[in-house]
Design an enzyme around this catalytic site. Structure first.
Site, PDB file in Angstrom:
ATOM      1  N   HIS A 261       0.831  -1.197   0.000  1.00 60.14           N
ATOM      2  CA  HIS A 261       0.000   0.000   0.000  1.00 60.14           C
ATOM      3  C   HIS A 261       0.872   1.256   0.000  1.00 60.14           C
ATOM      4  O   HIS A 261       1.648   1.492   0.929  1.00 60.14           O
ATOM      5  CB  HIS A 261      -0.902   0.002   1.236  1.00 60.14           C
ATOM      6  CG  HIS A 261      -1.669   1.269   1.416  1.00 60.14           C
ATOM      7  ND1 HIS A 261      -2.701   1.615   0.580  1.00 60.14           N
ATOM      8  CD2 HIS A 261      -1.535   2.283   2.297  1.00 60.14           C
ATOM      9  CE1 HIS A 261      -3.189   2.786   0.960  1.00 60.14           C
ATOM     10  NE2 HIS A 261      -2.482   3.223   1.997  1.00 60.14           N
ATOM     11  N   ASP A 263       0.618   5.258  -0.193  1.00 58.28           N
ATOM     12  CA  ASP A 263      -0.189   6.475  -0.202  1.00 58.28           C
ATOM     13  C   ASP A 263       0.335   7.409  -1.283  1.00 58.28           C
ATOM     14  O   ASP A 263       1.520   7.763  -1.288  1.00 58.28           O
ATOM     15  CB  ASP A 263      -0.115   7.170   1.156  1.00 58.28           C
ATOM     16  CG  ASP A 263      -0.811   6.380   2.245  1.00 58.28           C
ATOM     17  OD1 ASP A 263      -2.029   6.170   2.135  1.00 58.28           O
ATOM     18  OD2 ASP A 263      -0.133   5.958   3.202  1.00 58.28           O
ATOM     19  N   ASP A 373      -7.436   1.587   2.835  1.00 61.02           N
ATOM     20  CA  ASP A 373      -6.991   2.591   3.809  1.00 61.02           C
ATOM     21  C   ASP A 373      -7.737   3.914   3.716  1.00 61.02           C
ATOM     22  O   ASP A 373      -7.221   4.941   4.103  1.00 61.02           O
ATOM     23  CB  ASP A 373      -5.483   2.841   3.615  1.00 61.02           C
ATOM     24  CG  ASP A 373      -4.890   3.728   4.704  1.00 61.02           C
ATOM     25  OD1 ASP A 373      -5.363   3.643   5.851  1.00 61.02           O
ATOM     26  OD2 ASP A 373      -3.982   4.515   4.417  1.00 61.02           O
TER      27      ASP A 373
END
Length: 595
Positions: A261, A263, A373
């Site tokens: 993941h 961002d 998320d």
């Protein structure tokens, strides 16, 4: 009767950490190192390889905040290494406890070919599978000295969060840049011990746990601590039976998918996100090449577009891996967007821009929405997802609620208009799994639909530039494929998991309305100017489309498809800022300008 369990586990942990793991690369010679510290922003790889070099001594501090340092590593494979796998081992001064939130590096060969990233949990680079001795080695490391902003006491005020206020002090001190023999049998022993140590810690006191503990003692009795490499195979032989014992027929199944993941906007400038994506995808395509069954999934069409534009040589490897069915485009969105603050039209454009990109580039339309998320989920989403053609929804964040524990892991989510979408939350409560014994046991133990459904998803890997899935994780997965006392682990496309889950849960539970996150409260009400600007951009783009359409319909005006797409893509990137900007002021804020 004496309790010998702490003696066995303590002994095994000490020997593993202090003797076995260091022995994986114990035979080594130092590489010759030269360096070039860039005075400002990063340069393209071709320019980096052509820099002027001065000698560098390992142990010398390097890298001011947000800086880039290029290292050139040269050497010759010793004749004594003939017949063995040889790797370069590079420790830039890492803290293994913070993968993704400190310095990182991308390794290139002399011809400019990217190899893989260097990270706290992934410090090796393959030189040759079977050395002949005498081979010349030349590698280049593009090292980013990103400052540690979270640290062990996160969210403290810091001057390092913006390049304009950060200090010029060198932040990191390298520890090792060596040419080393990879002791494969020692590496395999380390994985055997790690898996069994973590498994026994989750088992009740019974025959299975006791057999594992005895096997650990037997293995360590056979291991000569002065001759780790020479006796590792004999130690492993004592573990064969306990590792071969099959899982129960009814054991929970963990559908693992490689994951990292990233961002798109958080504690670093966007230019650094681009490099994080390039580093991670290089490592993941390398891991795909070295394994038979590993699958890696990545969402966010924007991140694919970045590496296509800025690292085409990396993108070529990604395309090949996608075509082979090993690198999986997921999610069908431009970015993993916030879903509370943007307009409904903006979320629709997330879907349309993402799906168009994946179909155009790979001939694939992802079947599900992958949003591990985001900070809560609007009740309008099920309707929008179904109308966009999506069949499933995946997240994990709601498990972090502070008060109310969400009652389901696999269920139907019903929106405000009655639309329903089949949804799943991983029961191990993380989207950065390393397949630890604790995570695997938790996935099985707290899975809410155990009466009817057989398994859950595990996104596996270090995120945010931590390097994704490691060879230790794939080795762990192989040992957990069918192991007594553990859930079963297999690499699997999320589509296959959802198809099976739907067949098992013919009448799933239903959750109606918003998925509210009881964490990160106030992130949607702070940083007003940023969010006001994003909303204004959305409104202006809709207005621009309206007038452009009117002009094209009534005159010979050429509708500006490409220009409007580019502007939408910039605006669609910004919802990542809606929430993540609040944890820290993110460097390099985006600005949308419409005329």
């Amino acid at each position: 009767m004496h309790d010998d369990i702490p003696l066995t586990t303590g002994r095994a942990r000490r020997v593993l950490d202090e003797r076995i793991l260091p022995a994986v690369h114990a035979t080594s010679v130092p590489l010759e190192v030269a360096w070039h510290e860039l005075p400002g922003e990063p340069v393209p790889p071709a320019e980096g390889l052509a820099l002027d070099w001065t000698p560098y001594e390992v142990g010398t501090p390097w890298g001011a905040a947000w800086g880039t340092t290029w290292f050139r590593l040269t050497g010759t494979v010793p004749a004594a290494y003939a017949g063995q796998r040889v790797e370069a081992v590079v420790d830039l001064g890492f803290d293994k406890n913070m993968p993704g939130f400190q310095c990182e590096g991308l390794v290139y060969r002399a011809d400019g070919t990217p190899v893989k990233s260097i990270n706290p949990r992934n410090q090796w680079v393959l030189v040759t599978e079977r050395a002949e001795g005498g081979e010349t080695v030349e590698l280049f490391v593009e090292a980013a000295s990103n400052p540690v902003l979270l640290d062990y006491h996160p969210f403290l005020p810091t001057q390092e969060g913006d390049v304009q206020t950060s200090s010029s002090k060198r932040l990191y001190t390298s520890r090792r840049m060596d040419l080393a023999v990879f002791a494969s049998e020692v590496h395999e022993l380390s994985l055997d011990l790690e898996v069994l140590l973590e498994l026994q810690a989750q088992l009740p006191d019974g025959p299975r746990r006791m057999r594992i503990l005895q096997a650990l003692d037997d293995a360590l009795d056979r291991l000569d601590l002065q001759r780790i490499a020479e006796t590792a195979a004999d130690a492993r032989a004592a573990l064969v039976d306990v590792l071969a014992a099959p899982a129960e027929a009814s054991a929970h199944t963990v559908s693992a998918i490689g994951h990292a993941h990233i961002d798109s906007a958080w504690l670093w400038p966007v230019r650094e996100t681009i490099r994080k994506v390039a580093r991670t995808t290089s490592t993941m395509t390398e891991l795909i090449d070295q394994t038979d069954d590993f699958l890696y999934g990545m969402s966010s069409a924007q991140q694919y577009a970045w590496i296509k534009e800025h690292r085409p040589e990396v993108y070529a490897r990604v395309r090949d891996a996608v075509a082979a069915g090993r690198f999986l485009p997921l999610g069908g969105m431009w970015v993993e967007s916030d879903t509370v603050m943007p307009t409904g039209e903006s979320i629709v454009r997330q879907f349309s821009q993402g799906q168009r990109f994946f179909e155009r580039e790979f001939g694939i339309r992802p079947k599900g929405v992958w949003l591990p998320d985001s900070f809560g989920y609007s009740p309008a989403l099920p309707q929008l997802m179904r109308r966009a053609g999506f069949e499933w929804f995946f997240t994990q964040k709601i498990s972090w609620n502070q008060v109310n524990k969400f009652p389901h892991h696999t269920f139907l989510w019903e929106g405000i208009d009655g639309s329903r979408v089949f949804s799943h939350f991983p029961s191990m409560d993380t989207y950065n799994s390393r397949l630890s014994g604790e995570e695997i046991a938790k996935a099985s133990r707290q899975f809410r639909e155990n009466r009817l459904a057989s398994g859950s998803i595990a996104p596996v890997g270090w995120g945010d530039g931590g390097g994704g899935t490691t060879r230790e994780m794939t080795g762990t997965a192989a040992r957990l494929a069918d192991l007594e006392g553990s859930a079963k682990v297999r690499w699997e496309h999320p589509d296959a998991f959802f198809d099976r889950a739907k067949s098992e849960l013919v009448d799933p539970p239903v959750w109606v309305g918003e998925l509210y996150l009881e964490l990160h409260r106030a992130t949607l009400t702070s940083q007003h100017r940023t969010k006001q600007g994003n909303r204004r951009c959305e409104q202006l783009l809709l207005e621009a489309e309206l007038w452009a359409t009117t002009a094209a319909a009534r005159t010979d005006f050429a509708y500006p498809y490409d220009e409007l797409d580019a502007l939408w893509q910039q605006v669609l990137l910004q919802p990542d800022y809606y929430t993540h900007v609040d944890a820290h002021r993110t460097p390099g804020h985006l600005v949308c300008r419409l005329q």
